[in-house]
Design an enzyme around this catalytic site. Structure first.
Site, short mmCIF file in Angstrom:
data_model
loop_
_atom_site.label_atom_id
_atom_site.label_comp_id
_atom_site.label_asym_id
_atom_site.label_seq_id
_atom_site.Cartn_x
_atom_site.Cartn_y
_atom_site.Cartn_z
N VAL A 179 8.67 65.24 56.81
CA VAL A 179 8.62 66.61 56.52
C VAL A 179 7.27 66.91 56.05
O VAL A 179 6.64 68.13 56.14
CB VAL A 179 9.62 66.80 55.73
CG1 VAL A 179 9.48 68.19 54.98
CG2 VAL A 179 11.01 66.55 56.18
N CYS A 180 6.73 65.86 55.27
CA CYS A 180 5.34 66.13 54.43
C CYS A 180 4.30 66.84 55.23
O CYS A 180 3.63 67.75 54.77
CB CYS A 180 4.84 64.89 53.82
SG CYS A 180 6.29 64.40 52.72
N PRO A 181 3.90 66.36 56.61
CA PRO A 181 3.00 67.04 57.45
C PRO A 181 3.19 68.47 57.74
O PRO A 181 2.26 69.19 57.70
CB PRO A 181 2.72 66.20 58.53
CG PRO A 181 3.86 65.21 58.81
CD PRO A 181 4.34 65.20 57.18
N ILE B 261 2.02 70.52 54.37
CA ILE B 261 0.93 70.60 54.13
C ILE B 261 0.02 71.36 55.24
O ILE B 261 -1.17 72.09 54.69
CB ILE B 261 0.25 69.22 54.07
CG1 ILE B 261 1.14 68.15 52.89
CG2 ILE B 261 -1.21 68.97 53.61
CD1 ILE B 261 0.68 66.69 52.85
#
Length: 229
Positions: A77-79, A82
């Site tokens: 999920v993080c990319p 960001i």
């Protein structure tokens, strides 16, 4: 160098994947900072325009700042979060607002991730915002989003005004990303209140009416939206 860094973070990816599947992490004991708290005076090494640079809270005096935490580099999920914030950085900057992404990874891990193309399964590619390293976990701990059992941060987001005061905060569990649209809407709402002194109702956007904060004055809004006479 990049390959060795990628290899070093693989165990962390496995840990996060395991936690997401078992739901072993909860928000028990998490006490994030909220409105009226002064933002902690953090400082650390970030990747800025492909180079290492020390940044601090003091660098953003006189500006609005959105500081958002994410669990780990090279994850899932993080990319998406960001890159979504980075791609809209110019919109925020037009409103005198800067963005910082932060996790408990090292700045070397951040650099390796940024140097990984987006086409290669979740790489960040070109970044228009700083990616801050909190390897000793002091920043996440100070903002109250550190999970002490795992040593990673929850998805905390903090909107900080030009005086250094937190005006808005939210914390998501690991499996759900945040909305850039909502962060932008919330920023515009707080800036509108600061400038005009009126307050913003539910689901407000800048093409909708606001409320004059008074018993008599507020009736104007309710008549308008509810059709009262």
């Amino acid at each position: 160098m990049i390959r060795s860094v990628l290899a070093s973070v693989s165990p962390l990816r496995q840990i996060l994947a395991s936690q997401l599947c078992t739901s072993s992490i909860t928000l028990a004991g998490i006490r994030p900072l909220g409105p009226k708290n002064k933002a902690p005076d953090f400082s650390g090494t970030a990747v800025v325009n492909g180079d290492f640079k020390t940044i601090s809270m003091k660098d953003y005096k006189g500006k609005w700042l959105i500081l958002f935490f994410y669990p780990l580099d090279f994850t899932f999920v993080c990319p998406t979060e960001i890159t979504a914030f980075s791609d809209r950085c110019a919109e925020f900057q037009k409103l005198n607002t800067e963005l910082i992404a932060c996790s408990c990874d090292s700045h070397f891990s951040h650099l390796a991730w940024i140097q990984t193309p987006r086409s290669e399964v979740g790489g960040l590619g070109d970044m228009k915002i700083p990616v801050l390293a909190d390897f000793n976990k002091d920043i996440a701990n100070a903002f109250g989003v550190l999970d002490h059992e795992t040593g990673i941060s929850y998805r905390g987001l903090f909107l900080i005004d030009p005086s250094g005061e937190i005006r808005h905060s939210l914390v998501n569990d690991l499996s759900v990303g945040r909305s850039v649209d909502e962060a932008f809407r919330t920023l515009k709402a707080f800036q509108f209140v600061e400038k005009h002194g009126e307050v913003c109702p539910a689901n407000w956007s800048d093409d909708k009416p606001t409320i004059k904060p008074g018993i008599k004055e507020s009736k104007e809004y309710f008549k308008k939206v509810d059709g009262h006479t």
